[in-house]
Design an enzyme around this catalytic site. Structure first.
Site, PDB file in Angstrom:
ATOM      1  N   ALA A  72       0.819  -1.210   0.000  1.00 29.93           N
ATOM      2  CA  ALA A  72       0.000   0.000   0.000  1.00 29.93           C
ATOM      3  C   ALA A  72       0.857   1.266   0.000  1.00 29.93           C
ATOM      4  O   ALA A  72       0.438   2.300  -0.521  1.00 29.93           O
ATOM      5  CB  ALA A  72      -0.953   0.001   1.192  1.00 29.93           C
ATOM      6  N   THR A  73       2.045   1.194   0.576  1.00 27.50           N
ATOM      7  CA  THR A  73       2.923   2.371   0.543  1.00 27.50           C
ATOM      8  C   THR A  73       3.225   2.763  -0.898  1.00 27.50           C
ATOM      9  O   THR A  73       3.115   3.940  -1.274  1.00 27.50           O
ATOM     10  CB  THR A  73       4.235   2.084   1.308  1.00 27.50           C
ATOM     11  N   GLN A 180      -6.969  -0.782   5.474  1.00 25.44           N
ATOM     12  CA  GLN A 180      -7.571  -1.280   6.716  1.00 25.44           C
ATOM     13  C   GLN A 180      -9.065  -1.539   6.556  1.00 25.44           C
ATOM     14  O   GLN A 180      -9.721  -1.923   7.528  1.00 25.44           O
ATOM     15  CB  GLN A 180      -7.346  -0.280   7.858  1.00 25.44           C
ATOM     16  N   SER A 200      -3.321  -3.815   0.614  1.00 21.18           N
ATOM     17  CA  SER A 200      -2.052  -4.468   0.934  1.00 21.18           C
ATOM     18  C   SER A 200      -2.273  -5.907   1.377  1.00 21.18           C
ATOM     19  O   SER A 200      -3.234  -6.196   2.098  1.00 21.18           O
ATOM     20  CB  SER A 200      -1.358  -3.682   2.046  1.00 21.18           C
ATOM     21  N   HIS A 202      -0.404  -7.940   3.456  1.00 24.37           N
ATOM     22  CA  HIS A 202      -0.106  -8.412   4.814  1.00 24.37           C
ATOM     23  C   HIS A 202      -1.070  -7.909   5.881  1.00 24.37           C
ATOM     24  O   HIS A 202      -0.965  -8.308   7.035  1.00 24.37           O
ATOM     25  CB  HIS A 202       1.345  -8.102   5.191  1.00 24.37           C
ATOM     26  N   THR A 241       9.577  -7.373 -12.814  1.00 26.46           N
ATOM     27  CA  THR A 241       9.066  -8.744 -12.898  1.00 26.46           C
ATOM     28  C   THR A 241       8.033  -8.969 -11.801  1.00 26.46           C
ATOM     29  O   THR A 241       8.253  -8.604 -10.649  1.00 26.46           O
ATOM     30  CB  THR A 241      10.227  -9.742 -12.730  1.00 26.46           C
ATOM     31  N   CYS A 324       4.670   2.053  12.582  1.00 23.85           N
ATOM     32  CA  CYS A 324       5.701   2.810  11.883  1.00 23.85           C
ATOM     33  C   CYS A 324       6.232   3.958  12.736  1.00 23.85           C
ATOM     34  O   CYS A 324       7.305   4.470  12.484  1.00 23.85           O
ATOM     35  CB  CYS A 324       5.152   3.399  10.589  1.00 23.85           C
TER      36      CYS A 324
END
Ligand SMILES: *Cc1c(COP(=O)(O)O)cnc(C)c1O
Length: 380
Positions: A72-73, A180, A200, A202, A241, A324
């Site tokens: 997502a970043t 989220q 994302s 994870h 790739t 973070c």
């Protein structure tokens, strides 16, 4: 003893079914989907196509509107930088101070660019923006508004449906960081009419280092330039790739998330409310930092006013602010935007539940917090 994990907003374990789907693509089926001349490549390409369809289906998009990223970043950075390059300047962008650091940092970078202006929409005490406030910020040069669907720290929801309506009326792109939201509340790009959406792996029981960006292809077709240049992967919009095992895992994770979302959300909300109720009773003055109702079902963010929360609580894996920001002792930008003082922020915990959270975990957590958090006036 193993700590009780209540930090699912920071990351989640990979679902065994997701892992099983991924494993062959590390070994026997190791082909590069760009190798169009042999069966190794075709197999990999087929797997990527399946994953793209799984992700698209889970959010109501078309497969060709899904672009794979490293998370997502990257998706968030791509939106900000990719829209800047395609438009005539001067340009104006709108966001809010309660966004994830990947949006906040990208917007701070934007502020330093010439011919670009940024507006920060105010937030209420739950960290939500209001449509009326955002409407006042719109200018003829506004290109993009970016508002997260669900806040990672407080769980508060933004009024995305109303915001997309406002964006449409003004012919502005609306991007939502839905990292989220996916798996926790229904996320549908046609019902909500978002133009761009980040997710994302994870955070939804998929692997780390893989994510996606939804880019609307019609009504309107979003014009965006690539962030990464190189080979022609992802129809020239995202070179590199493809991370085939990761993509396969993301596809599987999205399918499972869509299938279990409703049931899991109800179950986790029940446990979260049990936790909240017990903490409210045990700690008079406890402040809840998310919206009472418009909130993700798994998240509880609380300030223990009048108490001292120890710096380490070894028995429970929890977060103060977002993962973070946890190295620094400063209040997270989100908590600052909510008006919390540094002291209050230090006595604030985010507890986020997940699929493996049991009632026993919650009862044990209540007991541990009662034991370790002391009233200020009982300190030596
Ligand atoms: C975790 C998170 C991100 C970053 O996702 P990565 O895949 O780890 O880069 C972005 N936005 C929100 C709301 C998040 O919770």
């Amino acid at each position: 003893m193993k700590a009780i994990y209540l930090d699912y907003n920071a990351t989640t374990p990979v679902d065994p079914q997701v892992l099983a789907a991924m494993l062959p693509f590390f070994t026997e089926q190791f082909g590069n989907p760009a190798s169009s001349g042999h069966s190794f490549g075709w197999q990999a390409e087929q797997a990527v196509q399946k994953a793209r369809a799984q992700i698209a289906t889970s959010i109501g998009a078309l497969p060709h509107e899904i672009f794979f990223t490293s998370g997502a970043t990257e998706s968030n950075n791509w939106v900000v930088r990719g829209l800047l390059e395609t438009a005539r300047q001067p340009l104006h962008f709108i966001t809010s101070p309660t966004e994830h650091s990947s949006i906040l940092s990208a917007f701070k970078w934007l502020e330093g660019q010439s011919n670009v202006e940024v507006s920060w929409a105010p937030v209420n005490k739950y960290g939500q923006v209001s449509v009326d406030d955002v409407a006042k910020l719109i200018r003829p040069t506004t290109r993009l508004m970016s508002f997260m669907w669900v806040n990672n720290e407080t769980g508060s929801l933004n009024p995305i449906l109303q915001l997309t309506k406002l964006a449409k009326e003004n012919k502005i792109y609306l991007h939502s960081d839905a990292t989220q939201a996916v798996g926790k509340i229904p996320v549908h790009v046609e019902n909500s009419l978002v133009d761009l959406l980040s997710l994302s792996g994870h955070k939804i029981y998929g692997p780390k280092g893989v994510g996606a960006l939804f880019i609307r292809s019609r009504n309107p077709k979003v014009q965006i330039s690539p962030l990464l240049l190189g080979g022609g992967q992802e129809r020239g919009l995202r070179a590199g790739t493809l991370n085939v095992p990761g993509i396969v895992g993301l596809g599987e994770a999205c399918s499972i998330a869509a299938a279990v979302q409703q049931q899991e959300s109800m179950r986790q909300a029940g446990l979260r409310d049990l936790l909240q109720q017990n903490l409210v009773e045990s700690f008079p003055g406890l402040q809840i930092n998310g919206h009472p109702d418009e909130r993700s079902p798994n998240t509880l963010n609380v300030t223990f006013k009048g108490y001292v929360v120890p710096a380490q609580i070894a028995a429970i894996a929890i977060s103060r602010g977002s993962a973070c920001n946890s190295e620094s002792m400063r209040a997270s930008p989100v908590l600052q935007a909510l008006g919390l003082s540094e002291t209050d922020a230090q006595n604030t915990l985010r507890l986020s539940l997940g699929r493996s959270t049991s009632k026993e975990d919650i009862l044990a957590t209540i007991g541990i917090l009662r034991q370790v958090i002391q009233a200020k006036n009982s300190q030596a």
